[in-house]
Design a protein around this motif. Structure first.
Motif, mmCIF file in Angstrom:
data_model
loop_
_atom_site.group_PDB
_atom_site.id
_atom_site.type_symbol
_atom_site.label_atom_id
_atom_site.label_comp_id
_atom_site.label_asym_id
_atom_site.label_seq_id
_atom_site.Cartn_x
_atom_site.Cartn_y
_atom_site.Cartn_z
ATOM 1 N N SER A 112 0.840 -1.201 0.000
ATOM 2 C CA SER A 112 0.000 0.000 0.000
ATOM 3 C C SER A 112 0.872 1.247 0.000
ATOM 4 O O SER A 112 0.547 2.242 -0.646
ATOM 5 N N ALA A 113 1.998 1.180 0.722
ATOM 6 C CA ALA A 113 2.874 2.352 0.820
ATOM 7 C C ALA A 113 3.409 2.758 -0.556
ATOM 8 O O ALA A 113 3.518 3.947 -0.865
ATOM 9 N N ILE A 114 3.720 1.765 -1.418
ATOM 10 C CA ILE A 114 4.262 2.128 -2.738
ATOM 11 C C ILE A 114 3.166 2.664 -3.663
ATOM 12 O O ILE A 114 3.460 3.167 -4.743
ATOM 13 N N LYS A 115 1.913 2.560 -3.220
ATOM 14 C CA LYS A 115 0.825 3.215 -3.957
ATOM 15 C C LYS A 115 0.338 4.451 -3.187
ATOM 16 O O LYS A 115 -0.723 4.991 -3.478
ATOM 17 N N SER A 116 1.113 4.864 -2.170
ATOM 18 C CA SER A 116 0.774 6.004 -1.304
ATOM 19 C C SER A 116 -0.612 5.871 -0.705
ATOM 20 O O SER A 116 -1.373 6.832 -0.599
ATOM 21 N N ARG A 117 -0.953 4.630 -0.283
ATOM 22 C CA ARG A 117 -2.257 4.393 0.326
ATOM 23 C C ARG A 117 -2.129 3.914 1.766
ATOM 24 O O ARG A 117 -3.053 3.325 2.303
ATOM 25 N N HIS A 118 -0.954 4.092 2.390
ATOM 26 C CA HIS A 118 -0.800 3.621 3.775
ATOM 27 C C HIS A 118 -0.498 4.786 4.712
ATOM 28 O O HIS A 118 0.155 5.745 4.314
ATOM 29 N N MET A 119 -1.003 4.660 5.962
ATOM 30 C CA MET A 119 -0.860 5.757 6.921
ATOM 31 C C MET A 119 0.588 5.967 7.363
ATOM 32 O O MET A 119 0.935 7.030 7.847
ATOM 33 N N SER A 120 1.440 4.938 7.192
ATOM 34 C CA SER A 120 2.801 5.048 7.724
ATOM 35 C C SER A 120 3.747 5.784 6.786
ATOM 36 O O SER A 120 4.664 6.456 7.225
ATOM 37 N N ALA A 121 3.537 5.665 5.482
ATOM 38 C CA ALA A 121 4.515 6.234 4.555
ATOM 39 C C ALA A 121 3.978 6.192 3.136
ATOM 40 O O ALA A 121 3.174 5.331 2.787
ATOM 41 N N GLY A 122 4.418 7.131 2.311
ATOM 42 C CA GLY A 122 4.182 7.072 0.869
ATOM 43 C C GLY A 122 5.544 6.936 0.221
ATOM 44 O O GLY A 122 6.482 7.645 0.603
ATOM 45 N N VAL A 123 5.678 6.010 -0.702
ATOM 46 C CA VAL A 123 6.989 5.782 -1.332
ATOM 47 C C VAL A 123 6.895 6.184 -2.799
ATOM 48 O O VAL A 123 6.004 5.729 -3.512
ATOM 49 N N LYS A 124 7.833 7.029 -3.232
ATOM 50 C CA LYS A 124 7.853 7.495 -4.630
ATOM 51 C C LYS A 124 9.006 6.804 -5.365
ATOM 52 O O LYS A 124 9.975 6.381 -4.724
ATOM 53 N N PRO A 125 8.909 6.709 -6.696
ATOM 54 C CA PRO A 125 10.045 6.141 -7.435
ATOM 55 C C PRO A 125 11.345 6.857 -7.060
ATOM 56 O O PRO A 125 11.376 8.080 -6.939
#
Ligand SMILES: NC(=O)c1ccc[n+]([C@@H]2O[C@H](COP(=O)([O-])OP(=O)(O)OC[C@H]3O[C@@H](n4cnc5c(N)ncnc54)[C@H](OP(=O)(O)O)[C@@H]3O)[C@@H](O)[C@H]2O)c1
Length: 347
Positions: free
Chosen positions: A50-63
């Motif tokens: 989810s984080a790599i799709k910026s859908r998690h409360m803990s973190a958003g991961v960008k390329p």
């Protein structure tokens, strides 16, 4: 040199190895009040999907970003009086061989403490392996503890159903409930996983949802209905379990594996049975239980040592193997806690 795994490109489906890039990077330097940590073990967890799709409360991961994640490591240099070289710590080091971390800030609790860039010193109990501190004695185990004990509170003789039943969360949920006297039924994605749930985890039954007739098998396994459902998957499995609810059932929504790989949020199940069965649904965020980690670790360590709690790992060696294991985890082909032995000679 340090070694890191970065997200290479935006991901809209099931992640594959090529979505990640393994690079050499300069060694990080510990500043005043910080420690330098060599990663021994890295935890791979579904929330990263989810984080790599910026859908998690803990973190958003960008390329181009370092992949986030919890790790267990050894302090190789300390510039803080509370830490010494050789201390074993956990931290949100990310997917890399070396990292720096701060000392914990005592005022932080719950989610703020869980997500802080601090190292937590462990006092390893020799009765369990170090890797357990990333699984059954770590974030996934605490999720199971909070959700089962506090939110579902199964009573002796009640039927508790758990999906993703052989993973670190599901397998611990089922064993806690079994140890509390409940009758536990698992839902899992293969006959091999189901056999493990019954033979090793002590569940009363386990249903393989890859068989089309699984709702009938669930009905057979739960003749008096489902009193408690711990949902790790959502979607069609949640819908199927709702068809078997007992009166005053309780449901905990913990994870949504079925939709993590989807580019859009999938349509939800019909919530009608919640009304008809006067059921309760609760949402679970592990960070709400963070301050109870020491309490859970004491209980779980005793249970592991006395054989009342077991766990399974799906382990690869070397940071370069992390992307392939993550792709397996996110497509449901892992069997056990997904772990990377970054320094296999030491842990
Ligand atoms: N709410 C919170 O605070 C919190 C904290 C920690 C974890 N979680 C959630 O808890 C759940 C379990 O986490 P875990 O670490 O124990 O993971 P895990 O069980 O090791 O791995 C996830 C499992 O989900 C199952 N699955 C079912 N449908 C799937 C699908 N469509 N695609 C891929 N996998 C599917 C697979 O097992 P089968 O083959 O048996 O179906 C897979 O092995 C996850 O949803 C996670 O996000 C929530």
């Amino acid at each position: 040199m340090n070694r890191q795994v970065l997200l290479r490109n935006a991901v809209t489906a099931v992640p594959v190895e090529a979505d990640f890039e393994v690079v050499d990077a300069p060694m990080p330097q510990a500043g005043a009040g910080q420690v330098l940590i060599r990663t021994l073990l890295l935890s791979l967890d579904p929330y990263m999907g989810s984080a790599i799709k910026s859908r998690h409360m803990s973190a958003g991961v960008k390329p181009g970003d370092l992949m986030p994640g919890e790790a267990l490591g050894v302090v190789t240099e300390s510039r803080h009086p509370d830490f010494a070289e050789g201390d074993i710590v956990t931290s949100r080091a990310g997917w890399q061989a070396y990292s720096v971390a701060d000392a914990p800030t005592p005022l932080l609790t719950g989610m703020a403490a869980a997500l802080s860039p601090a190292a937590t010193k462990l006092a390893p109990d020799g009765r369990v392996p170090l890797s357990a501190y990333l699984g059954v004695l770590g974030m996934p185990g605490l999720t199971a503890y909070g959700g089962t004990v506090d939110l579902l509170s199964p009573r002796p003789g009640e039927t508790l159903v758990v999906s993703a039943a052989t993973g670190p969360v599901g397998s611990t949920v089922g064993q806690i409930a079994r140890n509390m006297g409940a009758r536990v039924v698992g839902i899992a994605g293969s006959d091999e996983k189901c056999a493990y749930a019954v033979d090793r985890l002590g569940f009363a039954a386990c249903v393989n949802y890859k068989n089309a007739a699984w709702p009938d098998a669930l009905a057979d396994a739960c003749p008096d209905g489902v009193d408690c459902y711990f949902d790790n998957v959502g979607g069609g499995i949640l819908q199927g379990v709702m068809g078997r609810l007992a009166m005053h059932a309780r449901i905990v929504l913990c994870g949504a594996m079925e939709q993590y790989n989807s580019p859009t949020v999938l349509p939800g199940p019909n919530l009608g049975p919640i009304v008809g069965k006067r059921a309760t649904i609760k949402g679970l965020v592990v960070y709400d239980f963070w301050d109870r980690m020491p309490h859970w670790r004491r209980i779980a360590t005793d249970w592991i040592a006395s054989g009342r709690l077991t766990f399974k790992e799906d382990r690869v060696e070397g940071l370069d193997a992390a992307p392939a294991l993550f792709a397996r985890l996110m497509s449901g082909r892992n069997f056990g806690k997904a772990l990377v032995a970054v320094a296999p000679d030491q842990a």
